[in-house]
Design a protein around this motif. Structure first.
Motif, mmCIF file in Angstrom:
data_model
loop_
_atom_site.group_PDB
_atom_site.id
_atom_site.type_symbol
_atom_site.label_atom_id
_atom_site.label_comp_id
_atom_site.label_asym_id
_atom_site.label_seq_id
_atom_site.Cartn_x
_atom_site.Cartn_y
_atom_site.Cartn_z
ATOM 1 N N THR A 313 33.256 69.413 -1.998
ATOM 2 C CA THR A 313 34.572 69.292 -2.790
ATOM 3 C C THR A 313 34.473 70.316 -4.081
ATOM 4 O O THR A 313 35.411 70.499 -4.689
ATOM 5 C CB THR A 313 33.759 67.436 -2.973
ATOM 6 O OG1 THR A 313 33.625 67.010 -1.729
ATOM 7 C CG2 THR A 313 34.636 67.073 -4.352
ATOM 8 N N VAL A 316 36.813 73.253 -3.468
ATOM 9 C CA VAL A 316 37.697 72.722 -3.165
ATOM 10 C C VAL A 316 38.148 72.518 -4.769
ATOM 11 O O VAL A 316 40.130 72.981 -5.156
ATOM 12 C CB VAL A 316 38.414 71.695 -2.415
ATOM 13 C CG1 VAL A 316 39.631 71.257 -2.465
ATOM 14 C CG2 VAL A 316 37.596 71.600 -0.751
ATOM 15 N N GLU A 317 38.190 71.653 -5.312
ATOM 16 C CA GLU A 317 38.485 71.670 -6.428
ATOM 17 C C GLU A 317 38.834 72.827 -7.657
ATOM 18 O O GLU A 317 39.616 73.413 -8.583
ATOM 19 C CB GLU A 317 37.420 70.755 -7.840
ATOM 20 C CG GLU A 317 38.256 68.932 -7.497
ATOM 21 C CD GLU A 317 36.562 68.384 -8.500
ATOM 22 O OE1 GLU A 317 36.593 67.436 -7.295
ATOM 23 O OE2 GLU A 317 35.717 68.515 -8.544
ATOM 24 N N GLU A 320 41.862 74.890 -6.029
ATOM 25 C CA GLU A 320 43.359 74.147 -6.460
ATOM 26 C C GLU A 320 43.569 74.184 -7.528
ATOM 27 O O GLU A 320 44.648 74.721 -8.096
ATOM 28 C CB GLU A 320 42.689 72.594 -6.012
ATOM 29 C CG GLU A 320 42.927 72.281 -4.766
ATOM 30 C CD GLU A 320 42.867 70.934 -4.180
ATOM 31 O OE1 GLU A 320 42.992 70.282 -3.450
ATOM 32 O OE2 GLU A 320 41.886 70.024 -5.062
ATOM 33 N N PRO A 329 46.877 76.969 2.413
ATOM 34 C CA PRO A 329 46.404 76.487 0.941
ATOM 35 C C PRO A 329 45.063 75.771 1.142
ATOM 36 O O PRO A 329 44.122 75.731 2.184
ATOM 37 C CB PRO A 329 47.725 75.707 1.544
ATOM 38 C CG PRO A 329 48.192 75.490 3.384
ATOM 39 C CD PRO A 329 47.811 76.548 3.305
ATOM 40 N N VAL A 330 44.928 75.246 -0.187
ATOM 41 C CA VAL A 330 43.346 74.694 0.236
ATOM 42 C C VAL A 330 43.520 73.256 0.324
ATOM 43 O O VAL A 330 44.916 72.693 -1.083
ATOM 44 C CB VAL A 330 42.676 74.523 -1.334
ATOM 45 C CG1 VAL A 330 41.195 74.486 -1.216
ATOM 46 C CG2 VAL A 330 42.237 76.893 -0.524
ATOM 47 N N SER A 331 43.023 72.311 1.157
ATOM 48 C CA SER A 331 43.163 70.861 0.479
ATOM 49 C C SER A 331 41.639 70.436 1.023
ATOM 50 O O SER A 331 41.110 70.334 1.904
ATOM 51 C CB SER A 331 44.490 70.303 1.238
ATOM 52 O OG SER A 331 44.308 70.301 2.770
ATOM 53 N N TRP A 332 41.650 69.135 0.814
ATOM 54 C CA TRP A 332 40.008 68.184 0.785
ATOM 55 C C TRP A 332 40.456 67.920 2.754
ATOM 56 O O TRP A 332 41.333 67.513 2.925
ATOM 57 C CB TRP A 332 39.797 67.818 0.032
ATOM 58 C CG TRP A 332 38.353 67.049 0.274
ATOM 59 C CD1 TRP A 332 37.814 67.145 -0.504
ATOM 60 C CD2 TRP A 332 37.536 66.276 1.266
ATOM 61 N NE1 TRP A 332 36.576 66.531 -0.576
ATOM 62 C CE2 TRP A 332 36.407 66.275 0.587
ATOM 63 C CE3 TRP A 332 38.045 66.012 2.550
ATOM 64 C CZ2 TRP A 332 35.210 65.744 1.552
ATOM 65 C CZ3 TRP A 332 37.230 64.584 3.491
ATOM 66 C CH2 TRP A 332 35.620 65.096 2.648
ATOM 67 N N ALA A 334 40.598 70.372 4.706
ATOM 68 C CA ALA A 334 40.574 71.408 5.388
ATOM 69 C C ALA A 334 39.192 72.375 5.579
ATOM 70 O O ALA A 334 38.551 73.087 4.826
ATOM 71 C CB ALA A 334 41.644 72.289 5.112
ATOM 72 N N HIS A 340 39.371 81.917 0.363
ATOM 73 C CA HIS A 340 39.169 81.085 0.100
ATOM 74 C C HIS A 340 37.297 81.251 -0.339
ATOM 75 O O HIS A 340 37.104 81.490 -2.174
ATOM 76 C CB HIS A 340 38.600 80.172 0.332
ATOM 77 C CG HIS A 340 40.281 79.714 0.535
ATOM 78 N ND1 HIS A 340 40.529 78.878 2.290
ATOM 79 C CD2 HIS A 340 41.520 79.405 0.609
ATOM 80 C CE1 HIS A 340 41.854 78.845 1.994
ATOM 81 N NE2 HIS A 340 42.430 78.911 0.715
#
Ligand code: 4AD
Ligand code: MG
Length: 465
Positions: A313, A316-317, A320, A329-332, A334, A340
């Protein structure tokens, strides 16, 4: 014949042996003839990176016949006295009193002095270990393999051999190579369904993608064990970091939680680095000069610095907010892509990172569910230059939770009956991880392509040799 002792080139380069009558056996790297009536031959036998120079004088009976025609790649036996060398960069040389050619290498020997690309050398996997680069990679790989056993043996882990043929898909990714003796030509023509109960093992079987599930059996009996063997993945990824056949080290320990697991992985990786930096100095110096400048310093820094820990988590922050433009794309929720992971370990932290507590939706059935109901006790170790090098987790030891999870993922309880049994009878918390062996070789040598980190790479469309 003289009473010369056969020694390796590595031994012959030791100044302490000057004055001894020795015999050397190996392959000619270069030959240079001097007008003064003698020739210099650089000999290598694979025992170390460097060569030994042999001086062959025209007084040798076969000087004209053999030595003046001696070609690169030929195999020879030479004996004589080991002398202190006048030349720079070498401490000893052999003054030959006899030199015999074992096998000539005609002019079509591919590895003449000119440099070849690694791509080209892959086509000559039967000859490439005779080059400086592949000799060095091979010796490093060997030292790493030895370190793997040393590390775990010293920590009380038992070496367990898990099967190569299996019926279970440990990672659940469906990337298995089928093993069959059924007449597939006939089946293909019939258009009908295949009855695998008539196959060799009486059921569908595959090459294993991981020895973990079986390692868990031994960890929950002997406490600590590790596997070190080949694993196979039929994923069609033509990247510089994927092989279809690769070697994996999988330690598994009873009574280890995720924290213990992360500590073990860090200690293990650092032990591997310590050993190669200490024992492969000549090969490492070559990688540092010719393959990846700065590699020694960078590995030393990894060895001496604590790894960064952060949750998925938190990662990801960071991703982003970083303002970097990624292809994916990055999102919680995925899965993190190589780009990345590399951003985190190469740019943001500039060092190894352990990510943990991943969304359960992107991870296999065996990982332990966290109390938040959304994540599992997984961990990945990411390193600069390669990205993911280790993947591991604490395993789900609670019978009811495991069964629930298997149901969610459509896994059959009957097929995994023995795995489930481990949770029925004396279940204990336990954890483990897998370290990709070729990825470590790639990282520590600085080689760009993982295909150059295993003797005979298997990749989609390629199984030569
Ligand atoms: O993350 P993975 O898929 O984890 C497992 O297989 C677990 N069963 C391990 C365990 O917990 N016992 O793979 C582990 C490591 C990766 O981190 C990577 O280093 C390497 O194996 N790896 C590959 N190396 C080369 N080519 C491939 N196709 C690889 N796939 C994974
Ligand atoms: Mg993984």
């Amino acid at each position: 014949m003289t009473d010369a002792t056969w020694i390796s080139v590595d031994e012959a380069r030791d100044a302490g042996r000057v004055g001894e009558q020795v015999e050397l056996r190996g392959w000619v790297r270069t030959r240079r003839d001097s007008k003064g009536g003698f020739s210099f031959i650089e000999l290598n036998d694979g025992s170390c990176f460097g060569n030994v120079q042999i001086i062959a004088d025209q007084s040798l009976p076969n000087y004209e016949a053999d030595i003046l025609t001696l070609s690169v790649g030929s195999s020879i036996v030479a004996s004589g006295e080991l002398k202190a060398s006048q030349g720079k960069g070498q401490s000893t040389e052999l003054a030959a009193s006899s030199l015999r050619v074992l096998g000539d290498a005609p002019a079509d020997y591919p590895l003449q002095k000119k440099r070849h690309s690694f791509e080209k050398l892959r086509e000559w996997a039967h000859l490439r270990p005779r080059t400086n680069s592949f000799g060095a990679v091979t010796r490093l790989r060997n030292r790493l393999a030895y370190s793997v056993h040393q590390f775990f043996q010293e920590k009380g882990f038992y070496y367990v051999n898990t099967p190569i043929i299996t019926a279970s898909d440990c990672e659940g990714a469906g990337q298995m190579f089928r093993v069959t003796t059924l007449p597939i030509e006939k089946i293909a023509g019939s258009g009908g369904k295949v009855d695998y109960s008539r196959d060799f093992f009486g059921k569908s079987s595959y090459l294993t993608v991981s020895g973990q599930l079986e390692a868990e059996i031994y960890a929950t009996s002997l406490g600590r064990c590790y596997t070190f063997g080949p694993t196979f993945r039929a994923e069609n990824s033509n990247t510089t970091r994927h092989l279809s056949e690769f070697w994996m080290i999988e330690p598994e320990a009873a009574f280890f939680d995720l924290q213990d697991n992360m500590r073990l992985a860090e200690e293990f990786i650092k032990a591997l680095l310590t050993d190669v930096l200490q024992d492969c100095q000549e090969d490492m110096a070559f990688f540092d000069q010719r393959i990846q400048p700065g590699i020694i310093e960078s590995l030393e820094s990894v060895r001496d610095t604590p790894f960064k820990h952060l949750t998925y988590t938190e990662a990801v922050e960071i991703l982003e907010a970083c303002g970097e433009s990624f292809e994916f794309p990055v999102s919680w929720g995925a899965d993190l892509q190589a780009e990345h992971e590399r951003f985190l370990t190469e740019k943001h932290f500039a060092g190894p990172v352990i990510l943990y507590n991943y969304p359960k939706s992107i991870k296999p059935f065996y990982m332990r569910c966290n109390d938040d109901g959304k994540t599992v006790a997984a961990m990945d170790v990411l390193v600069p230059g390669v990205g993911e090098i280790v993947g591991g987790s604490q395993r789900e030891e609670r019978l009811d939770v495991l069964l629930e999870r298997m149901k969610e993922l459509g896994l059959s309880e009957e097929e995994y009956w023995w795995y489930v049994d481990l949770r029925k009878f004396g279940s204990v918390p336990h954890s483990g991880f897998g370290l990709g062996f070729e990825r470590v070789v790639q990282w520590t040598t600085g080689m760009t392509n993982i295909r150059d980190c295993i003797p005979f790479p298997r990749t989609p469309g390629s199984a030569e040799f």
